[in-house]
Design an enzyme around this catalytic site. Structure first.
Site, PDB file in Angstrom:
ATOM      1  N   ASP A  23       8.979  10.590  -8.605  1.00 56.72           N
ATOM      2  CA  ASP A  23       8.634   9.209  -8.263  1.00 56.72           C
ATOM      3  C   ASP A  23       8.542   9.142  -6.731  1.00 56.72           C
ATOM      4  OD1 ASP A  23       8.029   6.539  -8.343  1.00 56.72           O
ATOM      5  OD2 ASP A  23       9.691   5.980  -9.664  1.00 56.72           O
TER       6      ASP A  23
HETATM    7  C1  NOJ Z   1       7.565   3.668  -7.836  1.00 54.75           C
HETATM    8  C2  NOJ Z   1       7.739   3.283  -9.269  1.00 54.75           C
HETATM    9  O1  NOJ Z   1       9.053   3.524  -9.680  1.00 54.75           O
HETATM   10  C3  NOJ Z   1       6.789   4.010 -10.211  1.00 54.75           C
HETATM   11  O2  NOJ Z   1       6.929   3.452 -11.484  1.00 54.75           O
HETATM   12  C4  NOJ Z   1       5.392   3.909  -9.701  1.00 54.75           C
HETATM   13  O3  NOJ Z   1       4.507   4.532 -10.610  1.00 54.75           O
HETATM   14  C5  NOJ Z   1       5.333   4.563  -8.339  1.00 54.75           C
HETATM   15  N1  NOJ Z   1       6.196   3.822  -7.424  1.00 54.75           N
HETATM   16  C6  NOJ Z   1       3.922   4.615  -7.758  1.00 54.75           C
HETATM   17  O4  NOJ Z   1       3.508   3.359  -7.430  1.00 54.75           O
END
Ligand code: NOJ
Length: 765
Positions: free
Chosen positions: A296
């Site tokens: 993430d």
């Molecule tokens: C953080 C989030 O937790 C995740 O779900 C998301 O896909 C990513 N950022 C990218 O935006």
């Protein structure tokens, strides 16, 4: 010790999860590996040939994902693309720029490897569908699959080949804002929706121009955050991890999901992003996942904050060892992997494995042959097919919580209607947490839909009463009350704005924000009946207000077609049929509260319980009914999992089993007659639950094992069948082994987790 004999059977876990999915109405389709030879090409061969040509630096470049620009491609970015230093970009939104980036990568880099362009397309792209939690409330995975299919068509047309969805984190805590993005509290329901959405995004053939790669997230345990605080610690014993949190991910893997995203949280002291056990041992080795894992956003670098990594070099080393194939946004891989390989700290084989996985998905997507097959043009207004689906899904997701004296549905011939509330005519705040590319101008608000539906003889008056959901400004209360008094009915549209749920938006108080409760209470004091429609990204604690109101429709954040769906339900064009995918607590103090809890040694059911006001003053310490409950609120939720009313009534009878004994490897056929005894055609979600009475590891008091959505005419009876396999009735032990044990089970069918029609059977050796 029970005298019952145990029979331990250990299965290949993939078999077990498959069986789970087939037990109800949700079917999983395994990815067809013959599709790996798209357009006559052999994907493995293509990947190996390319890998053999790549320098270490080019390989590492594939493992780097960045978000870099807002439409302007800097010289530095151009150079990195030419040098093969970037494998993917995320959330870049200017279509022409996306195409130009691809062009540079393909035409100006040495090996011409296209990027995979990613975006958060979670519950729709231009057409915004109900939030995932609402989609789960339809209990119809086919609808979720269809929504994902449309989202993939729209997103691919804008130049994206990968979405970071579906999110499948099981969550038992509505304080957690991201509960909106998942499918609720149940592993079986969650697995059905996870697989369905993967199939929707990816279709039958990833290389089609209108399919996109899906990403199962957030692996794993993210929804178990302590206190419901986003990003917080999760402590999950192995059996709970495997029985509750992992099943949706396994279902997604079996459905052929292309990618998996590691989570921000730690589990049992090890960050999910550096977790060898969950990523390498379970996901890659045990399940045989052949796609790639992306971290993430900076979750690799955050392992320093967790206190798990010393510096960025340590981050790179621990991440690659754990099995992170692509690093999102932080720079540990770009900065340190080469050095780690050259110094012999890690083997280049680890890098090869990661790159092979990324190239495999690029190849399956057909990117090498035609990176520009994806036109890059923002989609225009949602088409009719998309809007019809958005409306049906919204309608089937809304849950009728209360309907005293059949207040709903309303007649279309009322003399006057007062429409009140901050969300009655707000086209933005009903779109939900992940509205990135939807446009409020596409939204049909409740006010617009009702004005459109109700003829000119009815006087319709509108006042927000509060300018927005969090507002405490009471200056319009008097006017709202006046309006209510002179109307035949009040329709109040309450809730929380989209931004109050989702990432980083956890709440400790789950009541209606602002002064909404106050205003509703004032309106309830008038003689005019009040219908309350609630838009929210999570269960709210509406117990107090629910007591004052006769009819409540829980509509979640329904998206583009909000108003049309609400109007059809309120005026009885269709009956509500959504069922709760999550337990509604009476108060925050009851959290966590979920239907599939353990019985404990002192269960409260059926006991004489002394409540707080019954305790005499100066009473000496006693165990007051000996039960796992609260003195002040008892043990029951406000509304249980699976609950949802209809405008008609359904009766369940003749619950039959093909046999009351079943051997391992065999099925029991379950049938039940469901009759529509009310006066309207409607849909019902027939639910099947079991309880394993005695086991070597205590089992939940109820577990969902099947469900079917059926439609019944007035007075019609249908016999609903389920095939329940004995092998799907096992569980994972604390050692991580899947076992099915001989012994007695209870089985219920009904319209909620409080179903009462019960029978028994036994698994025999
Ligand atoms: C953080 C989030 O937790 C995740 O779900 C998301 O896909 C990513 N950022 C990218 O935006």
């Amino acid at each position: 010790m029970s005298s019952r004999k145990y029979s331990y059977i250990v299965f290949m876990s993939s078999f077990v999860f498959l069986v789970m999915l087939f037990a109800g109405s949700c079917k999983s389709v395994l990815r067809d590996s013959s599709k790996d030879k798209i357009a006559g090409k052999n994907i493995d061969k293509q990947v190996e040939e390319l890998l053999a040509k790549m320098t270490l630096s080019e390989k590492i470049g594939q493992m780097v994902q960045i978000n870099d620009f807002d439409g302007v491609i800097s010289d530095e970015l151009k150079q990195r693309l030419r040098d093969g230093k970037i494998g993917s970009m995320l959330n870049e939104i200017v279509p022409e720029a996306n195409l130009e980036i691809q062009r540079i990568a393909v035409e100006e880099s040495r090996l011409g490897i296209p990027l995979i362009m990613a975006r958060d397309v979670i519950h729709g792209y231009r057409t915004i569908f109900p939030i995932p939690l609402a989609q789960a409330a339809t209990w119809d995975p086919n609808l979720a699959q269809a929504c994902a299919r449309i989202a993939a068509k729209e997103a691919s047309s804008a130049g994206f080949q990968w979405t970071f969805a579906p999110m499948m984190d099981i969550a038992r805590d509505p304080r957690w804002g991201r509960i909106a993005e998942g499918f609720g509290e149940d592993p079986y329901l969650g697995s059905c929706f996870a697989a369905a959405m993967v199939r929707g995004f990816q279709g039958d053939d990833l290389s089609s121009p209108d399919t996109i790669a899906a990403c199962a997230k957030h692996y794993v345990g993210y929804g178990a955050a302590e206190g419901g605080r986003d990003y917080d610690t999760a402590n999950i014993p192995e059996s709970l991890l495997r029985n509750v949190y992992l099943p949706p991910f396994k279902a997604a893997v079996d459905a052929g999901v292309a990618a998996v995203m590691s989570a921000f949280n730690e589990i049992n002291g090890i960050p999910a992003t550096g977790n060898v056990h969950t990523l390498r041992d379970i996901l890659k080795n045990e399940w045989g996942f052949d796609g790639f894992v992306v971290s993430d956003w900076k979750s690799t670098a955050e392992m320093m904050e967790h206190g798990f990594c010393e510096d960025m070099r340590d981050v790179a080393e621990k991440s690659i060892i754990a099995g992170i194939d692509m690093e999102m946004q932080s720079s540990a891989y770009g900065d340190y992997l080469e050095e780690l390989v050259k110094e012999g700290a890690i083997s280049e084989k680890l890098i090869d494995d990661a790159v092979r996985r990324i190239l495999r998905i690029k190849s399956r997507l057909g990117l090498f042959e035609k990176p520009s097959i994806y036109s890059a043009k923002l989609p225009g207004k949602p088409n009719e097919e998309a809007l019809a689906l958005a409306k049906t899904t919204a309608m089937k997701s809304m849950v009728l919580l209360k309907n005293n004296d059949k207040l709903l549905p309303l007649s279309k011939d009322l003399k006057s209607i007062a429409i009140i509330g901050p969300l009655a005519d707000d086209p933005y705040e009903v779109l939900g947490t992940w509205n990135r590319d939807g446009k409020p101008e596409d939204t049909i608000t409740p006010l617009a839909a009702i004005l459109d539906m109700i003829g000119g003889d009815t006087e319709i008056n509108f006042i927000t009463g509060l300018p927005y959901s969090r507002s405490k400004d009471t200056s319009e209360f008097a006017k709202a009350i006046e309006l209510a008094k002179k109307s035949q009915i009040v329709l109040f549209f309450a809730g929380e704005e989209s931004i109050l749920s989702g990432e980083a938006h956890s709440r400790a108080y789950l009541n209606l924000p602002g002064a909404q409760d106050e205003l509703i209470a004032e309106l309830a004091k008038t003689d005019t009946p009040v219908v309350l429609v609630i838009f929210a990204g999570r269960p709210l604690t509406i117990g107090d207000i629910a007591e004052k109101i006769d009819a409540i429709l829980y509509a979640w954040h329904p998206g583009t077609m909000t108003g049309s769906a609400v109007a059809d339900l309120i005026f009885g064009i269709e009956s509500p049929s959504g069922k709760l995918p999550i337990t509604f607590p009476k108060t925050e103090g009851q959290i966590p509260i979920y239907y599939n809890h353990k019985n404990t040694g002192r269960p409260p059911e059926g006991k004489q319980l002394t409540m707080i006001d019954d305790i005499p003053l100066r009473a000496y310490q006693s165990s007051l009914g000996d039960a796992a409950r609260y003195l002040d609120i008892g043990y029951k939720p406000l509304y249980p999992f699976g609950y949802g009313l209809s405008y008609t009534q359904f009766e369940y009878a003749n619950l039959k089993l093909s046999s009351d004994k079943v051997k391992l490897g065999d099925n029991i056929k379950v049938s039940v007659d469901v009759t529509n005894t009310g006066d309207m055609e409607a849909e019902e979600v027939v639910q099947l639950y079991v309880r394993d009475l005695v086991a070597s590891l205590t089992r939940p008091v109820k577990e969902l094992k099947g469900f079917k959505r059926i439609r019944l005419k007035k007075n019609e009876t249908k016999t609903v069948d389920f095939a329940l396999s004995a092998d799907s009735l096992g569980f994972h032990t604390n050692e991580g082994k899947y076992v099915v044990e001989a012994g007695k089970f209870h089985l219920w069918t009904g319209g909620s987790s409080e179903a009462e029609l019960m029978t028994e059977f036994e698994i025999i050796e």
